[in-house]
Design an enzyme around this catalytic site. Structure first.
Site, PDB file in Angstrom:
ATOM      1  N   LYS A 194      -5.458  -1.520  -4.602  1.00 14.29           N
ATOM      2  CA  LYS A 194      -5.086  -0.428  -3.692  1.00 14.29           C
ATOM      3  C   LYS A 194      -5.741   0.893  -4.135  1.00 14.29           C
ATOM      4  CE  LYS A 194      -2.830  -3.477  -1.459  1.00 14.29           C
ATOM      5  NZ  LYS A 194      -1.479  -3.924  -1.593  1.00 14.29           N
TER       6      LYS A 194
HETATM    7  C1  LIG Z   1      -0.456  -4.929  -1.257  1.00  9.64           C
HETATM    8  C2  LIG Z   1       0.409  -4.990  -0.080  1.00  9.64           C
HETATM    9  C3  LIG Z   1       1.787  -5.234  -0.157  1.00  9.64           C
HETATM   10  C4  LIG Z   1       2.468  -5.665  -1.419  1.00  9.64           C
HETATM   11  O1  LIG Z   1       2.244  -4.881  -2.492  1.00  9.64           O
HETATM   12  P1  LIG Z   1       2.399  -5.456  -3.985  1.00  9.64           P
HETATM   13  O2  LIG Z   1       2.360  -4.207  -4.804  1.00  9.64           O
HETATM   14  O3  LIG Z   1       1.247  -6.354  -4.238  1.00  9.64           O
HETATM   15  O4  LIG Z   1       3.709  -6.158  -4.069  1.00  9.64           O
HETATM   16  C5  LIG Z   1       2.536  -5.161   1.006  1.00  9.64           C
HETATM   17  N1  LIG Z   1       1.969  -4.884   2.196  1.00  9.64           N
HETATM   18  C6  LIG Z   1       0.645  -4.681   2.307  1.00  9.64           C
HETATM   19  C7  LIG Z   1       0.088  -4.371   3.653  1.00  9.64           C
HETATM   20  C8  LIG Z   1      -0.176  -4.744   1.193  1.00  9.64           C
HETATM   21  O5  LIG Z   1      -1.501  -4.569   1.323  1.00  9.64           O
END
Ligand SMILES: *Cc1c(COP(=O)(O)O)cnc(C)c1O
Length: 390
Positions: A194
């Site tokens: 991210k």
């Molecule tokens: C990455 C992501 C999540 C979950 O996040 P984590 O930190 O990996 O648990 C949820 N929704 C979307 C759209 C994501 O890209």
């Protein structure tokens, strides 16, 4: 996925679709916490929460152990439970919808807009007609980094609370308003792929003090006080008043997050620049179609997604394979949630439920995009697509 690797038939370095940037400042920040008194539930958590709230333009932010936890915490804070339904989008990571299953609520899928692949407000209006007051929440996803049309979604479902899954969109804007402010709550992830990372981590940005308080209790077992507040008060007594989880984010991670946050503005600019370069270069390749961007949206460009149209002459899976053969780490985001085995077998969902998302799912391809990429990396991808087309 986020690590460089080499494949057998070439010496060209592997270009992943996403990758974190961690530097010496980040390492020092974590080291300092390691030598302090508080490894978790300490002062860095408050500091990170305040900084994240400010970045989002909200009164408060609650730090949790992942983006998935953020969504669970938000769903629980709204009191969603058995008998309740919530409108979700199929074109997302499974966590966006799983949060409803955790609390016993039922997902109702709204198909996406064919251009942006964001939750279509017209489908939301139709579902509100059909499901009425069983709908207790809406969870739109800012797919690829572009904010959904929250005004239209709110207009289609007046008074229904909205939890934005903003895991792709920190730093994005819509009509000048920040991504974290467009819904009642906004959930973020700090996974390495991210915009900024705490290794694992997440947060919920919110204005309501009541919701923030409820979420802090839920992330700490449902207990009314935390370790540090008891230490400060010189008291041992605590009371568990509801059922919660251990979803805390550590001080080590919050220190990393604070250090990363200082660089986020520069990274966002770089993502935007690289996305623009992709759009320019790909405009010349027939059959490669970038996602539509809404007129007043300013995306955060988590992913650069294109559709491989029939005019390209080769289908998406073929293009994926040929990019991989050239050590280019393309990816696919996402298989529609309702088509996963668990959703079909245990919840009875069927293909055909969301035809727009399902058709798109066969054409979408995520191209590498992360702030440490060179302009030449983008050129390499565009050039590969041109050669693959032949
Ligand atoms: C990455 C992501 C999540 C979950 O996040 P984590 O930190 O990996 O648990 C949820 N929704 C979307 C759209 C994501 O890209």
């Amino acid at each position: 996925m986020t690590h460089p690797q080499r494949e057998h038939n070439t010496d060209i370095p592997f270009l992943p679709y996403g990758r974190q940037a961690v530097d010496d400042d980040d390492r020092r920040a974590v080291w300092e916490v390691l030598t302090s008194d508080w490894l978790t539930t300490g002062p860095k958590v408050d500091e990170f929460e305040r900084a994240w709230a400010e970045f989002c333009g909200r009164r408060d932010a609650v730090a949790v152990s992942s983006g998935t936890a953020a969504l669970h915490v938000a769903a629980a804070a709204l009191g969603l439970g058995p008998g309740d339904e919530a409108i979700v989008t199929p074109l997302t990571f499974v966590a966006s919808v799983n949060c409803l299953l955790y609390v016993g609520a039922k997902p109702v899928f709204a198909d996406v807009d064919p251009g942006t692949l964001l939750m279509d407000p017209r489908r939301v209006a139709e579902l509100m007609q059909m499901h009425g007051d069983r709908i207790k929440a809406i969870i739109p996803v800012d797919y690829a980094g572009q904010p959904c049309d929250y005004d239209a979604i709110r207009g289609a479902a007046p008074g229904v609370p909205i939890i934005a899954d903003a895991c792709h969109s920190p730093g994005a804007r819509d009509k000048g308003r920040k991504a974290g402010t467009l819904a009642d709550m906004a959930c973020f992830s700090f996974h390495p792929v991210k915009h900024l990372t705490t290794a694992e981590g997440g947060a919920i940005a919110v204005d309501s003090p009541e919701l923030a308080a409820r979420m802090r209790v839920f992330r700490n077992h449902g207990i009314d006080s935390d370790h540090r507040s008891r230490a400060n008060a010189g008291s041992w007594f605590y009371d568990m008043q509801s059922l919660g989880f251990n979803y805390r984010l550590t001080d080590l991670q919050c220190a990393l997050g604070l250090s990363q946050l200082g660089k986020l503005a520069v990274w966002l600019e770089r993502r935007k620049y690289l996305a623009k370069l992709y759009t320019e270069l790909l405009a010349e390749i027939v059959g490669v179609e970038p996602l539509a961007v809404r007129a007043e949206a300013d995306p955060a460009w988590h992913l650069y997604v294109v559709r491989i149209r029939p005019e390209f002459g080769k289908d998406r899976d073929r293009v994926f394979d040929e990019l991989r053969r050239r050590n280019i780490g393309a990816n696919v985001h996402y298989r529609p949630v309702h088509t996963h085995s668990y959703y079909r077998k245990n919840l009875g969902f069927r293909e055909g439920l969301c035809p727009v998302a399902e058709a798109a799912a066969n054409e979408i391809l995520t191209l590498p995009l992360w702030p440490g990429m060179d302009d030449d990396d983008v050129r390499r991808v565009a050039d590969a697509l041109l050669r693959i087309r032949g």
